[in-house]
Design an enzyme around this catalytic site. Sequence first.
Site, short mmCIF file in Angstrom:
data_model
loop_
_atom_site.label_atom_id
_atom_site.label_comp_id
_atom_site.label_asym_id
_atom_site.label_seq_id
_atom_site.Cartn_x
_atom_site.Cartn_y
_atom_site.Cartn_z
N ASN A 67 -1.73 -0.10 6.80
CA ASN A 67 -1.22 -1.36 7.33
C ASN A 67 -0.34 -2.11 6.33
OD1 ASN A 67 -3.23 -2.13 5.65
ND2 ASN A 67 -4.43 -3.25 7.16
N LYS A 104 0.84 -1.21 0.00
CA LYS A 104 0.00 0.00 0.00
C LYS A 104 0.87 1.26 0.00
CE LYS A 104 -3.85 -2.28 2.35
NZ LYS A 104 -4.85 -2.16 3.45
N ARG A 111 -1.68 -14.11 3.87
CA ARG A 111 -2.39 -13.40 4.96
C ARG A 111 -1.74 -13.70 6.31
NH1 ARG A 111 -6.96 -10.73 3.74
NH2 ARG A 111 -7.96 -11.15 5.74
N ARG A 142 2.99 -6.85 9.21
CA ARG A 142 2.38 -5.72 9.95
C ARG A 142 2.89 -5.64 11.38
NH1 ARG A 142 -3.52 -7.31 7.51
NH2 ARG A 142 -3.49 -6.03 5.61
N TYR A 192 -12.41 -2.50 -3.56
CA TYR A 192 -12.99 -2.41 -2.22
C TYR A 192 -14.51 -2.37 -2.22
CZ TYR A 192 -8.38 -1.83 -0.06
OH TYR A 192 -7.09 -2.04 0.40
N PHE A 220 -15.18 3.34 7.28
CA PHE A 220 -13.78 3.54 6.91
C PHE A 220 -13.56 3.52 5.40
CE2 PHE A 220 -14.15 -1.08 7.78
CZ PHE A 220 -13.63 -1.62 6.60
N THR A 278 -5.11 -7.30 10.72
CA THR A 278 -5.41 -6.06 9.99
C THR A 278 -4.85 -4.83 10.70
OG1 THR A 278 -7.45 -7.06 9.17
CG2 THR A 278 -7.29 -4.65 9.06
N GLU A 323 -9.50 -9.78 -8.08
CA GLU A 323 -8.51 -8.73 -7.88
C GLU A 323 -7.38 -8.80 -8.92
OE1 GLU A 323 -7.39 -9.26 -3.78
OE2 GLU A 323 -9.36 -8.64 -3.05
N HIS A 332 -1.86 -5.47 1.33
CA HIS A 332 -3.14 -6.13 1.09
C HIS A 332 -2.84 -7.52 0.54
CE1 HIS A 332 -7.10 -7.09 -0.56
NE2 HIS A 332 -6.44 -7.54 -1.61
P1 IDP Z 1 -7.51 -7.09 5.54
O1 IDP Z 1 -6.72 -6.13 4.68
O2 IDP Z 1 -6.71 -7.52 6.73
O3 IDP Z 1 -8.09 -8.21 4.74
P2 IDP Z 1 -10.22 -6.00 5.60
O4 IDP Z 1 -11.16 -6.22 6.75
O5 IDP Z 1 -10.49 -6.70 4.32
O6 IDP Z 1 -8.74 -6.27 6.14
O7 IDP Z 1 -10.21 -4.44 5.35
C1 IDP Z 1 -9.60 -3.92 4.19
C2 IDP Z 1 -8.75 -2.74 4.57
O8 IDP Z 1 -9.60 -1.72 5.08
C3 IDP Z 1 -7.77 -3.02 5.70
O9 IDP Z 1 -6.56 -3.60 5.25
C4 IDP Z 1 -7.54 -1.63 6.24
O10 IDP Z 1 -6.64 -0.92 5.38
C5 IDP Z 1 -8.91 -1.02 6.11
N1 IDP Z 1 -9.70 -1.15 7.34
C6 IDP Z 1 -10.31 -2.25 7.81
N2 IDP Z 1 -10.94 -2.00 8.97
C7 IDP Z 1 -10.74 -0.70 9.22
C8 IDP Z 1 -11.15 0.18 10.29
O11 IDP Z 1 -11.84 -0.21 11.23
N3 IDP Z 1 -10.72 1.47 10.19
C9 IDP Z 1 -9.96 1.92 9.16
N4 IDP Z 1 -9.55 1.13 8.16
C10 IDP Z 1 -9.94 -0.15 8.18
#
Ligand code: IDP
Length: 150
Positions: free
Chosen positions: A127, A20, A96, A113, A60, A68, A102, A141, A130
């Site tokens: 973070n 990212k 993952r 991470r 997304y 978010f 996350t 994707e 992805h």
């Molecule tokens: P992942 O990347 O670990 O699979 P997902 O739940 O698919 O997590 O969420 C996609 C992305 O959205 C996350 O990597 C993060 O960048 C962002 N995200 C997820 N939850 C939150 C939140 O509660 N606040 C802000 N950003 C979030």
Amino acid sequence: RSIRVGAVSEQIERSLVLVKPDGYRRGLSGEVLRRIEAKGYTLVALAVTTPTAEQLATHYAEHEGKPFYEPLVEFMSSGPVTAAVIEGHGCIPGFRALAGATDPTAALPGTIRGDLGRDWGLKVQQNIVHGSDSPESAAREIGIWFPELS
Ligand code: IDP
């Protein structure tokens, strides 16, 4: 081309990985790719690209409407990302696991991470990486970031 270990299917599969904008800006693309290759996964495709609004809306789509979503899309369009297609046995859950939880403040040491995430002024969306979460997501994707492969 597959072996079964108990209930775990060890399929050769492909996953879509993004370093990212925060990871790219911090010069962590090489470190992420190093961990991918050290694990034994193969790099199938690699590109540096600044995501378009259309790519992010598709990528997304499942998060549209969540609180978010807007900050996430804004952050993801803030600069280049390193996009990769990786291949290997079980590499979708495998990457993952390499990425970790996350929220980088909660991610375990040993994960991307957990080792490289920061918690000062950190927003959860920053973070570093992805990784696709299922074979269906991976196929979708890969089509967004590397249409020539799908
Ligand atoms: P992942 O990347 O670990 O699979 P997902 O739940 O698919 O997590 O969420 C996609 C992305 O959205 C996350 O990597 C993060 O960048 C962002 N995200 C997820 N939850 C939150 C939140 O509660 N606040 C802000 N950003 C979030």
